[in-house]
Design an enzyme around this catalytic site. Structure first.
Site, mmCIF file in Angstrom:
data_model
loop_
_atom_site.group_PDB
_atom_site.id
_atom_site.type_symbol
_atom_site.label_atom_id
_atom_site.label_comp_id
_atom_site.label_asym_id
_atom_site.label_seq_id
_atom_site.Cartn_x
_atom_site.Cartn_y
_atom_site.Cartn_z
ATOM 1 N N SER A 98 14.591 -9.585 -2.768
ATOM 2 C CA SER A 98 14.764 -10.152 -1.422
ATOM 3 C C SER A 98 14.142 -11.543 -1.291
ATOM 4 O O SER A 98 13.245 -11.928 -2.043
ATOM 5 C CB SER A 98 14.131 -9.225 -0.382
ATOM 6 O OG SER A 98 14.655 -7.924 -0.502
HETATM 7 N N1 SAM Z 1 12.392 -4.493 -2.905
HETATM 8 C C1 SAM Z 1 13.137 -5.054 -3.991
HETATM 9 C C2 SAM Z 1 12.377 -6.122 -4.740
HETATM 10 O O1 SAM Z 1 11.263 -6.467 -4.363
HETATM 11 O O2 SAM Z 1 12.925 -6.593 -5.737
HETATM 12 C C3 SAM Z 1 14.478 -5.580 -3.577
HETATM 13 C C4 SAM Z 1 15.374 -4.501 -3.233
HETATM 14 S S1 SAM Z 1 17.080 -4.809 -3.262
HETATM 15 C C5 SAM Z 1 17.313 -5.856 -1.890
HETATM 16 C C6 SAM Z 1 17.587 -3.199 -2.705
HETATM 17 C C7 SAM Z 1 17.377 -2.125 -3.720
HETATM 18 O O3 SAM Z 1 17.637 -0.871 -3.099
HETATM 19 C C8 SAM Z 1 18.312 -2.214 -4.905
HETATM 20 O O4 SAM Z 1 17.590 -2.259 -6.094
HETATM 21 C C9 SAM Z 1 19.158 -0.951 -4.800
HETATM 22 O O5 SAM Z 1 19.554 -0.419 -6.038
HETATM 23 C C10 SAM Z 1 18.188 -0.025 -4.072
HETATM 24 N N2 SAM Z 1 18.831 1.099 -3.387
HETATM 25 C C11 SAM Z 1 20.029 1.159 -2.745
HETATM 26 N N3 SAM Z 1 20.225 2.388 -2.236
HETATM 27 C C12 SAM Z 1 19.143 3.139 -2.568
HETATM 28 C C13 SAM Z 1 18.768 4.497 -2.323
HETATM 29 N N4 SAM Z 1 19.542 5.343 -1.648
HETATM 30 N N5 SAM Z 1 17.571 4.915 -2.798
HETATM 31 C C14 SAM Z 1 16.758 4.084 -3.488
HETATM 32 N N6 SAM Z 1 17.063 2.789 -3.771
HETATM 33 C C15 SAM Z 1 18.239 2.322 -3.293
#
Ligand code: SAM
Length: 248
Positions: A98
């Protein structure tokens, strides 16, 4: 003659080691300066969005964490030169780390204390989890993409945040065994607030998550649960997140 050759050989080896070491030190110092500059940019953006945030600055401890955590260690090699821009970056598998401003705002909204237990849904690169680890007692983070979850665990360990608890799974259902949490942060967008997460939030706790749909209007929402378990929500600002996937 043999001795002189030997001496020259070792001088060259030592010279090369010193050269490698000093270029590493210079690069790390450059990254540190970039982190400090990034905090300045985020402070300006916070001021520019104060009408949404209802505050003109963030907790200085959040800025300290941003100055400390090496974001370049959480992005792929090809993205390192851009690690301290105030924008999201690709981390592969169609996912992103993000934007630092968003990480700062979400973290600030949690109002974490050093004794708090926090859950993050969407580990991604592990960067936000490291920021949370600077401010809370224990951090639990769940990632649905197995490969990303594994890489994030390595990133966290390599950078000194090995105490963060990582898990591969669908974060929609939270982490029942480790609940309740003082703070919950969801870094992927859902159409609604996942009920299991609401349940796993402690009375007096705070949850921050984007709500909406991909490519449609999404809002960052702050959810608070008071000591009697009453839920209040507040829309903070429009955002753009990748979707919360899974079979829920
Ligand atoms: N917080 C992260 C970082 O610091 O790099 C960025 C996160 S990215 C915007 C969103 C993440 O949520 C992705 O890696 C995606 O695979 C994960 N994601 C999506 N749906 C999910 C779920 N149901 N459970 C866990 N992770 C999930």
């Amino acid at each position: 003659m043999k001795r002189i050759k030997h001496l020259i050989f070792w001088l060259v080896v030592i010279g090369l080691i010193l050269l490698l070491f000093s270029s590493h030190v210079i690069a790390e110092d450059d990254f540190r300066q970039q982190r400090h500059a990034l905090v300045g940019i985020i402070k300006t953006q916070v001021m520019a969005t104060r009408d949404y945030l209802k505050q003109e600055s963030l907790d200085e401890r959040v800025f300290d964490a941003l100055r400390k955590v090496p974001r370049h260690e959480f992005v792929p090699e090809s993205q390192r030169p851009y690690a301290y821009g105030n924008w999201p970056l690709s981390i592969g598998y169609g996912q992103t780390i993000s934007q630092p401003y968003i990480v700062a705002v979400m973290t600030d909204l949690l109002k974490l204390k050093k004794t708090d237990r926090v859950l993050e849904v969407g580990t991604g690169s592990g960067y936000q989890a490291a920021i949370l680890a600077e401010l809370a007692d224990s951090v639990y983070t769940i990632e649905i993409v197995e490969e990303l979850g594994r890489q994030a665990a390595e990133n966290l360990k390599r950078t000194g945040y090995g105490a963060v608890h990582t898990r591969i799974g669908d974060g929609y259902y939270g982490w029942e065994k480790e609940a309740p949490f003082d703070g919950i942060v969801v870094t992927a967008v859902a159409s609604h607030i996942p009920p299991p997460l609401l349940k796993q939030l402690k009375p007096g706790g705070r949850m921050v998550l984007p709500v909406g749909a991909q490519f449609m209007t999404q809002y960052l929402v702050l959810v608070t649960k008071d000591v009697d378990g009453k839920i209040t929500t507040r829309q903070i600002l429009p955002v753009s997140f990748v979707p919360l996937t899974g079979k829920h």
